[in-house]
Structure formats: structure tokens, C-alpha cells
Design a protein around this motif. Structure first.
Motif, PDB file in Angstrom:
ATOM      1  N   GLY A   1      85.522  95.354  79.418  1.00 40.35           N
ATOM      2  CA  GLY A   1      86.963  95.609  79.488  1.00 40.35           C
ATOM      3  C   GLY A   1      87.439  96.010  80.878  1.00 40.35           C
ATOM      4  O   GLY A   1      88.490  95.563  81.338  1.00 40.35           O
ATOM      5  N   ARG A   2      86.649  96.843  81.545  1.00 43.09           N
ATOM      6  CA  ARG A   2      87.062  97.314  82.867  1.00 43.09           C
ATOM      7  C   ARG A   2      87.171  96.138  83.839  1.00 43.09           C
ATOM      8  O   ARG A   2      88.118  96.028  84.609  1.00 43.09           O
ATOM      9  CB  ARG A   2      86.024  98.312  83.376  1.00 43.09           C
ATOM     10  CG  ARG A   2      86.639  99.401  84.204  1.00 43.09           C
ATOM     11  CD  ARG A   2      85.640 100.168  85.004  1.00 43.09           C
ATOM     12  NE  ARG A   2      84.510 100.690  84.273  1.00 43.09           N
ATOM     13  CZ  ARG A   2      83.425 101.170  84.874  1.00 43.09           C
ATOM     14  NH1 ARG A   2      83.350 101.182  86.188  1.00 43.09           N
ATOM     15  NH2 ARG A   2      82.415 101.635  84.179  1.00 43.09           N
ATOM     16  N   GLN A   3      86.191  95.239  83.746  1.00 43.40           N
ATOM     17  CA  GLN A   3      86.192  94.081  84.648  1.00 43.40           C
ATOM     18  C   GLN A   3      87.364  93.147  84.330  1.00 43.40           C
ATOM     19  O   GLN A   3      88.020  92.623  85.233  1.00 43.40           O
ATOM     20  CB  GLN A   3      84.867  93.338  84.495  1.00 43.40           C
ATOM     21  CG  GLN A   3      84.657  92.315  85.577  1.00 43.40           C
ATOM     22  CD  GLN A   3      83.447  91.440  85.296  1.00 43.40           C
ATOM     23  OE1 GLN A   3      82.583  91.795  84.496  1.00 43.40           O
ATOM     24  NE2 GLN A   3      83.397  90.301  85.946  1.00 43.40           N
ATOM     25  N   VAL A   4      87.638  92.991  83.042  1.00 42.90           N
ATOM     26  CA  VAL A   4      88.756  92.129  82.632  1.00 42.90           C
ATOM     27  C   VAL A   4      90.062  92.666  83.217  1.00 42.90           C
ATOM     28  O   VAL A   4      90.882  91.927  83.766  1.00 42.90           O
ATOM     29  CB  VAL A   4      88.837  92.063  81.083  1.00 42.90           C
ATOM     30  CG1 VAL A   4      90.163  91.489  80.626  1.00 42.90           C
ATOM     31  CG2 VAL A   4      87.683  91.239  80.536  1.00 42.90           C
ATOM     32  N   LEU A   5      90.252  93.984  83.134  1.00 42.50           N
ATOM     33  CA  LEU A   5      91.488  94.583  83.639  1.00 42.50           C
ATOM     34  C   LEU A   5      91.563  94.483  85.163  1.00 42.50           C
ATOM     35  O   LEU A   5      92.633  94.244  85.728  1.00 42.50           O
ATOM     36  CB  LEU A   5      91.593  96.043  83.194  1.00 42.50           C
ATOM     37  CG  LEU A   5      91.830  96.233  81.695  1.00 42.50           C
ATOM     38  CD1 LEU A   5      91.833  97.706  81.330  1.00 42.50           C
ATOM     39  CD2 LEU A   5      93.143  95.602  81.267  1.00 42.50           C
ATOM     40  N   GLN A   6      90.421  94.663  85.820  1.00 40.68           N
ATOM     41  CA  GLN A   6      90.434  94.554  87.281  1.00 40.68           C
ATOM     42  C   GLN A   6      90.793  93.123  87.693  1.00 40.68           C
ATOM     43  O   GLN A   6      91.626  92.898  88.569  1.00 40.68           O
ATOM     44  CB  GLN A   6      89.081  94.953  87.872  1.00 40.68           C
ATOM     45  CG  GLN A   6      89.143  95.021  89.388  1.00 40.68           C
ATOM     46  CD  GLN A   6      87.796  95.253  90.044  1.00 40.68           C
ATOM     47  OE1 GLN A   6      86.758  94.919  89.479  1.00 40.68           O
ATOM     48  NE2 GLN A   6      87.809  95.831  91.226  1.00 40.68           N
ATOM     49  N   GLU A   7      90.176  92.162  87.012  1.00 41.36           N
ATOM     50  CA  GLU A   7      90.469  90.763  87.354  1.00 41.36           C
ATOM     51  C   GLU A   7      91.944  90.448  87.131  1.00 41.36           C
ATOM     52  O   GLU A   7      92.565  89.722  87.901  1.00 41.36           O
ATOM     53  CB  GLU A   7      89.600  89.826  86.505  1.00 41.36           C
ATOM     54  CG  GLU A   7      88.167  89.768  86.998  1.00 41.36           C
ATOM     55  CD  GLU A   7      87.236  89.040  86.036  1.00 41.36           C
ATOM     56  OE1 GLU A   7      86.035  89.037  86.313  1.00 41.36           O
ATOM     57  OE2 GLU A   7      87.703  88.500  85.011  1.00 41.36           O
ATOM     58  N   ALA A   8      92.509  91.019  86.058  1.00 42.24           N
ATOM     59  CA  ALA A   8      93.916  90.725  85.736  1.00 42.24           C
ATOM     60  C   ALA A   8      94.845  91.229  86.843  1.00 42.24           C
ATOM     61  O   ALA A   8      95.762  90.522  87.265  1.00 42.24           O
ATOM     62  CB  ALA A   8      94.289  91.364  84.402  1.00 42.24           C
ATOM     63  N   VAL A   9      94.606  92.439  87.330  1.00 45.90           N
ATOM     64  CA  VAL A   9      95.532  92.967  88.341  1.00 45.90           C
ATOM     65  C   VAL A   9      95.287  92.299  89.694  1.00 45.90           C
ATOM     66  O   VAL A   9      96.237  92.001  90.432  1.00 45.90           O
ATOM     67  CB  VAL A   9      95.491  94.514  88.422  1.00 45.90           C
ATOM     68  CG1 VAL A   9      94.194  95.044  88.971  1.00 45.90           C
ATOM     69  CG2 VAL A   9      96.662  95.025  89.252  1.00 45.90           C
ATOM     70  N   VAL A  10      94.029  92.006  90.009  1.00 46.98           N
ATOM     71  CA  VAL A  10      93.747  91.326  91.285  1.00 46.98           C
ATOM     72  C   VAL A  10      94.379  89.929  91.263  1.00 46.98           C
ATOM     73  O   VAL A  10      94.960  89.480  92.254  1.00 46.98           O
ATOM     74  CB  VAL A  10      92.225  91.267  91.552  1.00 46.98           C
ATOM     75  CG1 VAL A  10      91.911  90.325  92.709  1.00 46.98           C
ATOM     76  CG2 VAL A  10      91.690  92.664  91.857  1.00 46.98           C
ATOM     77  N   LYS A  11      94.312  89.288  90.108  1.00 47.27           N
ATOM     78  CA  LYS A  11      94.929  87.960  89.987  1.00 47.27           C
ATOM     79  C   LYS A  11      96.442  88.068  90.218  1.00 47.27           C
ATOM     80  O   LYS A  11      97.039  87.252  90.925  1.00 47.27           O
ATOM     81  CB  LYS A  11      94.635  87.395  88.592  1.00 47.27           C
ATOM     82  CG  LYS A  11      95.093  85.982  88.411  1.00 47.27           C
ATOM     83  CD  LYS A  11      94.501  85.384  87.153  1.00 47.27           C
ATOM     84  CE  LYS A  11      94.854  83.907  87.128  1.00 47.27           C
ATOM     85  NZ  LYS A  11      94.249  83.160  86.115  1.00 47.27           N
ATOM     86  N   THR A  12      97.052  89.084  89.625  1.00 49.41           N
ATOM     87  CA  THR A  12      98.496  89.290  89.813  1.00 49.41           C
ATOM     88  C   THR A  12      98.813  89.475  91.296  1.00 49.41           C
ATOM     89  O   THR A  12      99.725  88.848  91.840  1.00 49.41           O
ATOM     90  CB  THR A  12      98.968  90.553  89.041  1.00 49.41           C
ATOM     91  OG1 THR A  12      98.521  90.464  87.703  1.00 49.41           O
ATOM     92  CG2 THR A  12     100.471  90.693  89.082  1.00 49.41           C
ATOM     93  N   VAL A  13      98.042  90.355  91.943  1.00 51.37           N
ATOM     94  CA  VAL A  13      98.293  90.647  93.361  1.00 51.37           C
ATOM     95  C   VAL A  13      98.091  89.377  94.194  1.00 51.37           C
ATOM     96  O   VAL A  13      98.919  89.044  95.051  1.00 51.37           O
ATOM     97  CB  VAL A  13      97.372  91.794  93.853  1.00 51.37           C
ATOM     98  CG1 VAL A  13      97.462  91.956  95.365  1.00 51.37           C
ATOM     99  CG2 VAL A  13      97.725  93.106  93.162  1.00 51.37           C
ATOM    100  N   ASN A  14      97.017  88.641  93.911  1.00 50.14           N
ATOM    101  CA  ASN A  14      96.743  87.437  94.706  1.00 50.14           C
ATOM    102  C   ASN A  14      97.826  86.374  94.531  1.00 50.14           C
ATOM    103  O   ASN A  14      98.194  85.683  95.482  1.00 50.14           O
ATOM    104  CB  ASN A  14      95.370  86.865  94.348  1.00 50.14           C
ATOM    105  CG  ASN A  14      94.254  87.591  95.092  1.00 50.14           C
ATOM    106  OD1 ASN A  14      94.499  88.234  96.121  1.00 50.14           O
ATOM    107  ND2 ASN A  14      93.045  87.514  94.586  1.00 50.14           N
ATOM    108  N   GLU A  15      98.343  86.251  93.317  1.00 48.41           N
ATOM    109  CA  GLU A  15      99.435  85.280  93.106  1.00 48.41           C
ATOM    110  C   GLU A  15     100.651  85.666  93.940  1.00 48.41           C
ATOM    111  O   GLU A  15     101.301  84.823  94.560  1.00 48.41           O
ATOM    112  CB  GLU A  15      99.835  85.249  91.628  1.00 48.41           C
ATOM    113  CG  GLU A  15      98.862  84.486  90.766  1.00 48.41           C
ATOM    114  CD  GLU A  15      99.093  84.724  89.279  1.00 48.41           C
ATOM    115  OE1 GLU A  15      98.404  84.068  88.496  1.00 48.41           O
ATOM    116  OE2 GLU A  15      99.935  85.565  88.913  1.00 48.41           O
TER     117      GLU A  15
END
Ligand code: FES
Length: 627
Positions: free
Chosen positions: A253-267
């Protein structure tokens, strides 16, 4: 065993081993589902249609066709899954973008650069000769002398390419570097052949709901682009608590959430860079401001103990990182600075806001209030600062309110109820047909209902009114603000008795927090010289309405100031100014945190504030005689 899962109508296929939910698989396919309850299976917002194959829900294996909450379903065979638009966060992101453009345009500005986190310098080195045969690194350091501090760190990857880079353009190079805040040492981040290109940096506000990225020219101190959208983590819970639970309890779960916010920031980085025509290699620094949970999840730190007494975060002050530590789509060696927080529920967004509002320079006593799911407050002046946080609940953000929506076009943001409640006038964002009520609209509705005599002081609907807008629904009385024939959805927009009570609790928590903090210092409301209201929600609150429902202190309007997205302003200041970073560090270190759950005072204040405006009318002198 591997299954193929195809999402429609996007027609995107991902592979699955059967252990991940359809929410996680959809995220991998680039589709962010809505998920208010964070996968508890209770909110129903993540519903999808499985049109082919079999899924596993708990122990049961179910065959298509069927409709399920995606957070409860795992593939048990190859799947065809249709994601309806109502379950997609993207639909809401588009709407946000329209709103953000107007709101965020006002945030951009100019900051006088005073020690930005990343700088560039042009050098023309003398080429080596038999008289001057020193090695390439010594030659470079010699040329840098006087321009950067004497103690210079040069990372191995820069050294490895140094000979060819120096010679590629006849010993002309552009050196990007970071100077430590004590001014004694520096680190070279990159070297490229040619003359110095403009150095850029990013200021990022990582909110629980929205993420905003600003691109700054670090030498000129000008903002050259802004982009905002919903935080993709919203697929895993609406508020920080559900996300902490998701991180702690879901496998990976922690990794999923990190990926989600990093993806948002990168977009968003991609958007601002494309909009300004800037290369990602020219971005050498990023600053992040966000609440303590958001910073943990961005950095991949375990947030579990934030929600468990005695509420201890992994860290309030994070070390300086590199862009490639987080997978940011910029210069991989770019420095990443995180605005330090104060406590588990008073994070770096508040530290940034306090410095942006200049509380630490004020002579008079100033109150800083940021209202969202949590109400965070800081009180003080240049000599002392005290902070506290109260859980206002999600009502102002639409949680627990059927008609509650974010501040998107079509949201009712202002309401006038005529006496007796026969007529209601409202204004919506973008003048669109109403589709719900946003936070500032809910405050306005409550104030309007009190004003028109529809609600009594205890927040109960009066029974003796003849207006058809006050009607008996399944769950008790409700007041209709917009009829189905007027609304954009065809459904009536109303507020029930239970929802009024949710709002009462939310407003009471904010006022009780303010009073408890003042009381702990032996001060009364009159002692407050200025009030800064922060946050996107705060920006749209009508202060008169907020006072009339007893949420904010009854002080003259000229003492109130709106500061907008102060977290972003503070992050931008930290990007550009060494002085701001010093002040931020000092504020984070020196603020005294007041834990409201210790002692009875907060509960007493809260109970007293569960009236409209309050049990003690002496606290609201301008309203006396009005209600
Ligand atoms: S029901 Fe799936 S996130 Fe709430």
C-alpha cells in the motif's frame, strides 16, 4: 498465474497475478478511480462493471457480468472491465483545471532571489598546455574559485564525464550547483558544454486533495508556469486517515500511494515544462510543502504512527534529497527540499504558510487558520508561536453531505434564503446549473438558514413553517436549496437535519480550537490583531457568514486577510530564498505544539460551540439581537 485485465473504454491491458485489487490495476493502467473510503468497501465510489471473466471477492469467486466496488475485487481469470465515468477521478480533474486556472493565476508572482537552491554559472576555462598541465578537475575548481564556496563536492558521475564535457565546446561549460545554507560548501549537480542556460526550479504544494506545481526562473525570481490537478492518491481514500490505513494494511500500500503522488507530480511537471518550453534538464531544484502524512507518503516513509497515540511522525525535518530518489521527471541530480513540519497534524504546509503570512515578523498577535478536513491554527507573533490542530471532519469538503462537492464549476458557492424560506437565490461557480454545494457554499447555506429563521439556535429545523422547501424525507426533515428542475443533475439539492449537525460539528471544532489555544495562553478573542485565512477553501469563504454561524471569531472584517495557497507561496519562497529557508527552519523548530486531546478544555469549548453561533452570545457582540 498471470491474468490479462483489459480496461474499457480506454482499451488498456495490464497483467495481474491475482493479488492486487482492480483499483491498483486500474492505477497501473493510468486510470484513477474515486475511492473516498480508501478500499474499505463502504463508499461505493469505485464501482466498475466486469463484463467478461471471473473475479475474487474475499473467498468467493464470481463470474461476469456483474458490478462491483473495484477495491474489493481481484482477478481470478482474464478480465474485461468497464470503468464508468462517474467512478473516474479524471472527470473531476478536468473540472478542477478550469477552476485552478483562475485561482492559481493569482498565486504566481515575483520573489527576489536570495540564495536559490540551484544556480548556474558560465565558465570559459583555459585549455591545458605543457606549462599548465593540471588535471581537469583542478582546472574546473580553479575557474570556480570566488564564484562558489571553497569547499566543493563533485559527485563521481559528474567526474566520470568531465573530460569530454570540458572539451566538447572548446572549454566553455555551464555548471549547475547547489550552495549549502551555511554558505560554506557547495555541490556541483551538473556540467554541460556551452554557455549557461536559465536555471529553473519547481515549488510544489502536495495537498491531500489537490497538487499544484509552479515553475520558477531561479535567477529572475519569476513564476513562468502553474499547473494543478487532483492528487491521484484520492483513489485510495479521501482523507489522511484512510490513506494511512491503506498504506499500513494493504499489501504494498505504501508503495502504491507513493507511486500515485509521484505520478501526479510528474504529470504536472510535464504540463508546466511543455507550457513554458523548458527542458526537464534545466530544472535543478524542487521544494515540497504538504501536511505531515502527505510528506511521509511522498517520501515512502511509514505513516502508521501518525494516527496512533501519542501521534509520532517518522520525521518533521527531512534531509535534502535528489530527484532520482523519488523518480521525479527532471534533472536526476536536482535537489529536493521538503518544508519541515511541526507535528503529526501540523505539517510543512503550515510552516510554509506561517512564513508566507509573515507571522514570525508581526508585532501584534496574529492568528493563522487553514481550514480543511483538519483545522490547523497557529497563533503568535515575532516572539512566540503556538500551533494546534483539530479534526473538523470532512463536512466542509463535502464528506458526509449528500450534496457536498468540491469547488468545481456548478458548485453552489453562495446562497441567500429569504425570510420564511419560500425563495432561495444561489450563485454557482462558473454560472453553471447547480450540481452540489462546495465548502464555502455550505457555510453560506447554514448562515442563510439561520438568517431566514429556518434553523433555530441549536441547529434544528423549525417545525412551524409553511414553505414547501422544508419537507419530510426518509431520514427526517430536509431543506431544498435547488429543485430538481433547476439543478444540473435533475435531482433536488437539499440539506438534511443530520447534515446540518455534521456542519455544526465541523464549525464548532474550528472555533473551539481557536478558543482553546487562546485560553491556554490566557488571552481572549479581542487580543487577536489580525487573522490570516489560508487554503483554497478559505479563499472563498464569506467572512460575514463564517462569523454568523460561529466558526470564526466576531472581529472587525478589516482584521481578516485571505492569503490563498500559502503552502505554495512558502514553498516558492524556500526555492528562491536562503532567508526564507532559515525562517522556515526557525519556525518549525520554535513553534510550541498544543495537543488538544490532552485535557478537557477543548471538549468543553466544542460543546459550547455546537450552537448557532454559540451558547455564549457575549462572544458574538455584532450578532446580538440579530438571532
Ligand atoms: S468502496 Fe471502493 S473505495 Fe470506497
Amino acid at each position: 498465474m498471470t491474468h490479462r485485465v483489459r480496461f474499457q473504454p480506454d482499451d488498456i491491458e495490464v497483467r495481474a497475478d491475482g493479488s492486487e485489487t482492480l483499483v491498483v490495476l486500474a492505477a497501473r493502467a493510468g486510470i484513477t478511480l474515486r475511492g473516498a473510503c480508501g478500499g474499505a468497501g463502504t463508499c461505493g465510489r469505485c464501482r466498475v462493471r466486469v463484463t467478461g471473466g471471473k473475479i475474487r471477492v474475499g473467498e468467493a469467486v464470481l463470474a461476469a457480468p456483474l458490478e462491483v466496488p473495484a477495491c474489493q475485487a481481484r482477478p481470478a481469470a482474464d478480465l474485461e472491465v468497464v470503468v464508468p465515468s462517474a467512478s473516474r477521478l479524471e472527470e473531476h480533474r478536468v473540472l478542477l483545471a478550469a477552476r485552478a486556472a483562475s485561482v492559481l493565476g493569482e498565486e504566481a508572482g515575483t520573489v527576489a532571489p536570495d540564495g536559490p537552491l540551484y544556480r548556474r554559472v558560465s565558465l570559459h576555462l583555459p585549455s591545458p598546455s605543457l606549462d599548465d598541465p593540471v588535471d581537469d578537475l583542478s582546472r574546473l575548481l580553479r575557474a570556480l574559485k570566488g564564484q562558489v564556496p571553497a569547499d566543493v563536492r563533485v559527485p563521481l558521475e559528474v567526474l566520470q564525464e568531465l573530460p569530454s564535457v570540458l572539451r566538447a565546446n572548446n572549454w566553455r561549460v555551464c555548471v549547475g550547483y547547489h550552495v549549502d545554507d551555511d554558505g560554506r560548501s557547495a555541490e556541483i549537480l551538473d556540467i554541460a558544454p556551452g554557455d549557461a542556460a536559465v536555471a529553473f526550479g519547481l515549488a510544489v504544494d502536495v495537498g491531500t486533495t489537490t497538487v499544484v506545481v509552479q515553475l520558477w526562473d531561479l535567477a529572475a525570481g519569476t513564476c513562468v508556469g502553474t499547473a494543478g490537478s487532483y492528487n491521484r492518491q484520492a483513489a485510495f481514500g479521501d482523507d489522511v486517515i484512510t490513506r494511512i490505513i491503506y498504506a499500513a494494511e494493504q499489501p504494498g500500500g505504501r508503495q502504491v500511494l507513493q507511486e500515485a503522488v509521484v505520478k501526479t507530480v510528474n504529470e504536472l511537471i510535464g504540463q508546466v515544462l511543455a507550457g513554458a518550453g523548458v527542458s526537464s534538464e534545466d530544472v535543478g531544484a524542487v521544494t515540497f510543502a504538504g501536511n505531515t502524512t502527505m510528506m511521509h507518503l511522498l517520501l515512502g516513509a511509514d505513516p502508521t504512527y501518525i494516527r496512533l497515540e501519542p501521534y509520532t511522525p517518522a520525521a518533521n525535518h527531512w534531509p535534502l534529497l535528489r530527484a532520482n530518489d523519488l523518480g521525479l521527471a527532471i534533472n536526476p541530480r536536482a535537489v529536493v527540499y521538503t518544508v519541515p513540519g511541526i507535528a503529526s497534524y501540523v505539517g510543512g504546509d503550515i510552516t510554509a504558510g506561517v512564513v508566507a503570512a509573515g507571522l514570525n515578523h508581526k508585532e501584534g498577535i496574529t492568528l493563522f487558520v487553514d481550514i480543511g478536513t483538519n483545522g490547523e491554527m497557529v497563533l503568535g507573533n515575532r516572539d512566540w508561536l503556538v500551533a494546534c490542530a483539530c479534526s473538523a471532519g470532512p463536512a466542509f469538503e463535502g464528506g458526509g453531505i449528500r450534496a457536498g462537492i468540491r469547488a468545481i464549476p456548478g458548485a453552489i458557492e453562495e446562497v441567500t434564503v429569504l425570510p420564511g424560506g419560500y425563495e432561495v437565490f444561489f450563485r454557482t461557480i462558473g454560472d453553471k446549473p447547480p450540481s452540489g454545494i462546495c465548502g464555502s457554499g455550505l457555510i453560506s447555506v447554514l448562515a442563510g438558514l439561520v438568517d431566514a429563521g429556518i434553523l433555530d439556535r441549536s441547529g434544528r429545523f423549525r417545525k412551524d413553517l409553511g414553505t414547501p422547501r422544508l419537507r419530510e424525507a426518509e431520514d427526517g426533515p430536509e431543506f431544498v436549496i435547488a429543485w430538481g428542475s433547476e439543478s444540473g443533475t435533475g435531482e433536488a439539492i437539499s440539506l438534511s437535519q443530520a447534515e446540518v449537525e455534521n456542519l455544526l460539528r465541523a464549525k464548532a471544532a474550528v472555533f473551539a480550537g481557536i478558543r482553546t489555544m487562546l485560553g491556554a495562553l490566557g488571552l481572549d478573542l479581542e487580543a487577536v490583531d489580525e487573522i490570516y485565512v489560508a487554503g483554497g477553501f478559505g479563499q472563498h469563504i464569506n467572512i460575514k457568514d463564517a462569523i454568523s454561524i460561529g466558526m470564526l471569531p466576531d472581529l472587525p472584517p478589516e482584521r481578516y486577510h485571505f492569503i490563498g495557497n500559502s503552502a505554495l507561496k512558502g514553498a516558492a519562497a524556500a526555492l528562491l530564498s536562503k532567508t526564507a529557508r532559515r525562517e522556515i527552519a526557525a519556525v518549525a523548530r520554535n513553534v510550541t505544539y498544543l495537543e488538544l486531546s490532552a485535557g478537557n478544555r477543548f471538549m468543553e469549548e466544542f460543546t459550547a460551540a455546537l450552537f448557532l453561533p454559540h451558547t455564549d452570545m457575549e462572544l458574538f457582540p455584532s450578532l446580538k439581537g440579530g438571532n
